[in-house]
Scaffold this active site. Structure first.
Site, PDB file in Angstrom:
ATOM      1  N   SER A 172      -3.659   4.911  10.902  1.00  0.00           N
ATOM      2  CA  SER A 172      -4.869   4.103  10.736  1.00  0.00           C
ATOM      3  C   SER A 172      -4.583   2.641  10.396  1.00  0.00           C
ATOM      4  O   SER A 172      -5.318   1.759  10.868  1.00  0.00           O
ATOM      5  CB  SER A 172      -5.788   4.738   9.685  1.00  0.00           C
ATOM      6  OG  SER A 172      -5.076   5.092   8.527  1.00  0.00           O
TER       7      SER A 172
ATOM      8  N   HIS B  15      -8.997   9.319  14.014  1.00  0.00           N
ATOM      9  CA  HIS B  15      -8.716   7.998  14.583  1.00  0.00           C
ATOM     10  C   HIS B  15      -9.712   7.596  15.662  1.00  0.00           C
ATOM     11  O   HIS B  15     -10.000   6.403  15.825  1.00  0.00           O
ATOM     12  CB  HIS B  15      -7.285   7.958  15.109  1.00  0.00           C
ATOM     13  CG  HIS B  15      -6.258   8.023  14.024  1.00  0.00           C
ATOM     14  ND1 HIS B  15      -4.985   8.511  14.205  1.00  0.00           N
ATOM     15  CD2 HIS B  15      -6.335   7.663  12.709  1.00  0.00           C
ATOM     16  CE1 HIS B  15      -4.319   8.439  13.070  1.00  0.00           C
ATOM     17  NE2 HIS B  15      -5.114   7.938  12.145  1.00  0.00           N
TER      18      HIS B  15
ATOM     19  N   GLU C  87      -0.831   2.434  -0.927  1.00  0.00           N
ATOM     20  CA  GLU C  87       0.091   3.547  -0.703  1.00  0.00           C
ATOM     21  C   GLU C  87       1.038   3.650  -1.892  1.00  0.00           C
ATOM     22  O   GLU C  87       1.764   2.702  -2.194  1.00  0.00           O
ATOM     23  CB  GLU C  87       0.879   3.347   0.596  1.00  0.00           C
ATOM     24  CG  GLU C  87       1.895   4.446   0.880  1.00  0.00           C
ATOM     25  CD  GLU C  87       1.299   5.843   0.809  1.00  0.00           C
ATOM     26  OE1 GLU C  87       1.798   6.667   0.002  1.00  0.00           O
ATOM     27  OE2 GLU C  87       0.331   6.111   1.560  1.00  0.00           O
TER      28      GLU C  87
ATOM     29  N   ASP D 230      -8.482   9.050   2.635  1.00  0.00           N
ATOM     30  CA  ASP D 230      -7.711  10.026   3.392  1.00  0.00           C
ATOM     31  C   ASP D 230      -6.568  10.597   2.548  1.00  0.00           C
ATOM     32  O   ASP D 230      -5.394  10.419   2.882  1.00  0.00           O
ATOM     33  CB  ASP D 230      -7.166   9.329   4.653  1.00  0.00           C
ATOM     34  CG  ASP D 230      -6.405  10.268   5.569  1.00  0.00           C
ATOM     35  OD1 ASP D 230      -6.595  11.482   5.464  1.00  0.00           O
ATOM     36  OD2 ASP D 230      -5.611   9.756   6.380  1.00  0.00           O
TER      37      ASP D 230
ATOM     38  N   ASP E 211      -2.250   3.111  -7.134  1.00  0.00           N
ATOM     39  CA  ASP E 211      -3.225   4.184  -6.946  1.00  0.00           C
ATOM     40  C   ASP E 211      -4.326   3.700  -6.016  1.00  0.00           C
ATOM     41  O   ASP E 211      -4.917   2.629  -6.235  1.00  0.00           O
ATOM     42  CB  ASP E 211      -3.805   4.596  -8.299  1.00  0.00           C
ATOM     43  CG  ASP E 211      -4.918   5.611  -8.156  1.00  0.00           C
ATOM     44  OD1 ASP E 211      -4.615   6.796  -7.992  1.00  0.00           O
ATOM     45  OD2 ASP E 211      -6.098   5.209  -8.186  1.00  0.00           O
ATOM     46  N   GLY E 212      -4.601   4.480  -4.973  1.00  0.00           N
ATOM     47  CA  GLY E 212      -5.539   4.030  -3.956  1.00  0.00           C
ATOM     48  C   GLY E 212      -6.948   3.831  -4.459  1.00  0.00           C
ATOM     49  O   GLY E 212      -7.626   2.867  -4.088  1.00  0.00           O
TER      50      GLY E 212
ATOM     51  N   HIS F 269      -5.102   5.772   0.980  1.00  0.00           N
ATOM     52  CA  HIS F 269      -3.842   6.481   1.178  1.00  0.00           C
ATOM     53  C   HIS F 269      -3.337   6.125   2.576  1.00  0.00           C
ATOM     54  O   HIS F 269      -3.566   6.858   3.537  1.00  0.00           O
ATOM     55  CB  HIS F 269      -4.029   7.993   1.053  1.00  0.00           C
ATOM     56  CG  HIS F 269      -4.573   8.441  -0.267  1.00  0.00           C
ATOM     57  ND1 HIS F 269      -5.905   8.284  -0.610  1.00  0.00           N
ATOM     58  CD2 HIS F 269      -3.976   9.032  -1.329  1.00  0.00           C
ATOM     59  CE1 HIS F 269      -6.095   8.775  -1.835  1.00  0.00           C
ATOM     60  NE2 HIS F 269      -4.949   9.238  -2.283  1.00  0.00           N
TER      61      HIS F 269
END
Length: 253
Positions: free
Chosen positions: A94, A19, A112, A152, A134-135, A42
């Site tokens: 995030s 972060h 997500e 991520d 799906d990311g 994600h």
């Protein structure tokens, strides 16, 4: 993986590493007048309660944000704003960091797939471009313009390292100017080497910090790899980042 929930790891040393770098990148990229498209593969639920049962179980936050020195960091101000609105035990994921830093002319899209995490994020950030899909597929569907993408995944399955690297290569092939920040855990198995091998041809800038999470029983460290890192932005470094300075002794990274 649909079983993964980040609340157990929120505010840990790996989160702080990630972060701090993300906030630096967002500050640098929003300093330019042109609009920015920010995306995550994600996203998680976006906001975490460090007094909750999940963090009490792992105690990772006690070894991360609880002992972090964020003096002068962009994240320091964001964290203060979030806690002013949500209480002293709140910790921003995030998506919330980005929501606090992006401007009206910027765009945010958050992927997500976990149903409970998606529902919580959509409620927290209504109109925030939250998509349950799906990311990797979702990000590839929205390329173009100035962009910053955070990758991520949970890395609960060993194939995720190579998959994340292959995704970044596909993304950059389609969107050459995009800035990509990839987080990965440093574990004894060393599987992150597969990810870094995929990113090496892209000239990725790699930054790793070491720590003794859970007395050495957890992660050995946290890694970041950035593609198209803007000039002048540093991911971390002992000369300007003191996040591992313990309040009660201990070593610094």
């Amino acid at each position: 993986m649909l079983s993964y929930q980040h609340a157990y790891h929120a505010g840990g040393p790996a989160d702080v590493h990630k972060h701090v770098a993300l906030a630096r990148l967002l500050a640098a990229m929003t300093a330019a007048p042109a609009p920015l498209r920010y995306m995550e593969t994600h996203a998680g639920r976006g906001l975490y309660d460090l007094a909750g049962p999940e963090t009490a179980k792992t105690r990772e936050a006690a070894e991360g944000i609880a002992v972090a020195d964020l003096s002068g960091e962009v994240l320091e101000g964001v964290l203060a704003e979030v806690r002013a609105g949500f209480g002293p035990d709140a910790y921003p994921g995030s998506p919330v960091i980005a929501a606090h830093m992006l401007r009206d002319r910027d765009e945010m899209r958050l992927m997500e797939l976990h149903p409970a995490e998606h529902a919580a994020l959509a409620e927290l950030l209504p109109g925030g471009g939250v998509e349950r899909r799906d990311g990797y597929e979702g990000v590839l569907a929205h390329t173009g313009g100035r962009g910053l993408v955070l990758v991520d995944p949970s890395y609960e399955v060993k194939t995720e390292y190579a998959e994340a690297g292959a995704f970044v290569r596909a993304l950059v092939a389609r969107w050459p100017e995009v800035v990509v920040l990839v987080w990965y855990p440093v574990l004894r198995a060393g599987r992150h080497a597969e990810l870094l091998a995929e990113l090496e041809p892209l000239g990725a800038v790699v930054d790793e910090v070491s720590f003794r999470l859970k007395g050495g029983a957890g992660m050995l460290g946290s890694g970041l790899a950035a593609v198209n890192l803007p000039e002048g932005v540093r991911l971390s470094g002992p000369s300007d980042l003191r996040i591992w300075t313990k309040k009660k002794g201990g070593a610094t990274a």
